[in-house]
Design a protein around this motif. Sequence first.
Motif, PDB file in Angstrom:
ATOM      1  N   GLY A   8       0.816  -1.204   0.000  1.00  0.00           N
ATOM      2  CA  GLY A   8       0.000   0.000   0.000  1.00  0.00           C
ATOM      3  C   GLY A   8       0.847   1.250   0.000  1.00  0.00           C
ATOM      4  O   GLY A   8       0.329   2.356   0.040  1.00  0.00           O
ATOM      5  N   HIS A   9       2.171   1.050  -0.043  1.00  0.00           N
ATOM      6  CA  HIS A   9       3.086   2.193  -0.041  1.00  0.00           C
ATOM      7  C   HIS A   9       3.797   2.305  -1.381  1.00  0.00           C
ATOM      8  O   HIS A   9       4.152   1.296  -1.994  1.00  0.00           O
ATOM      9  CB  HIS A   9       4.123   2.031   1.074  1.00  0.00           C
ATOM     10  N   GLU A  10       4.002   3.537  -1.800  1.00  0.00           N
ATOM     11  CA  GLU A  10       4.675   3.791  -3.079  1.00  0.00           C
ATOM     12  C   GLU A  10       6.192   3.821  -2.923  1.00  0.00           C
ATOM     13  O   GLU A  10       6.918   3.651  -3.899  1.00  0.00           O
ATOM     14  CB  GLU A  10       4.205   5.143  -3.648  1.00  0.00           C
ATOM     15  N   ARG A  11       6.669   4.050  -1.697  1.00  0.00           N
ATOM     16  CA  ARG A  11       8.120   4.175  -1.475  1.00  0.00           C
ATOM     17  C   ARG A  11       8.538   3.276  -0.312  1.00  0.00           C
ATOM     18  O   ARG A  11       7.719   2.582   0.277  1.00  0.00           O
ATOM     19  CB  ARG A  11       8.479   5.637  -1.225  1.00  0.00           C
ATOM     20  N   SER A  12       9.829   3.324   0.027  1.00  0.00           N
ATOM     21  CA  SER A  12      10.369   2.362   0.996  1.00  0.00           C
ATOM     22  C   SER A  12       9.781   2.549   2.395  1.00  0.00           C
ATOM     23  O   SER A  12       9.531   3.670   2.835  1.00  0.00           O
ATOM     24  CB  SER A  12      11.894   2.474   1.035  1.00  0.00           C
TER      25      SER A  12
END
Length: 327
Positions: A8-12
């Motif tokens: 659900g996250h676009e980045r780390s």
Amino acid sequence: MKPIMLHGHERSITQIKYNREGDLIFSCAKDSQPNVWYSLNGERLGTFNGHNGAVWCIDVNWDTTRVLTGSADNTCKLWDTETGVSLNSIATDTAVRSCGFSYSGNTIMLTTDKTMGFPCEIRIYDVRDGSQLESGEPSQRVALPTSDAKITSAIWGGLEDFILTGHENGEVCQFDVKTGEKIASEKGHNKQINDIQPSKDGNWFITASKDFTAKLFDMQTLEPLKTYRTERPVNSASISPLFDHVVVGGGQEAMNVTMTSTKIGKFDARFFHMVFEEEFGSIKGHFGPINSLSFHPDGKSYSSGGEDGYVRVHYFDQMYLDFRFEY
């Protein structure tokens, strides 16, 4: 052991936390939207919308009614867990690097970065006093001298008696909550401490460092008890509430990852016996360094958050639960 993949996250991922019962997982990342998930099946319950920068830290109080997040947008926000509404936003001079609820949930602490001429600070607020949260003026403010290394991670220690901090130079310190004075310090590592996590009973804590080790300390005396050695920077470590086990995770620096295969990068979570310091297992899966690890409160599963933006929930096979270390 087939993991449940939470994407659900676009980045780390920067940090993951279970609530006290372990039925929910709270995650934050370098994108601006912290998430909450069911730990049983990985279903996403919702997001907390309101930050404008990377969210570095997240915590949830003991009865799961409030969530606390700290961000690079120079704010620390208090949220209603059920509705996802932002209740308070505390403005700071620099990015909020770590935050946490006290044992009772009545007070919160946050630490800020040392940048742009501003000192590294520890701030403590009483959440029962609305005026403190509205004005942003804390009940206790500790500004570290500029000669001191900045705080990279912090947790509450004891029964709200002190704040335990990990620093950029590898030092571990205790700060008295009432007076703001440094009570004790220990040079535990040679390089930056990336993560601090307490044991379930609060007697010990484990640190993860860039010096390729994780270490177990006594919470009250800061005495180093055990060392778990790897051959890569350790970003996170967690103590099992069920067995004498610890899990550590990390990998090479994120900026060097693009040229590396997963075998060479060593991105697996590694399990050590807490007392004997011996590695007895590892679990692969992430395409990049592991940034955060956390055992479920019942010790029968654990979660890992990686540079690849995924949270992986691993439920242990019966074989792990039956495993006994021979000595």
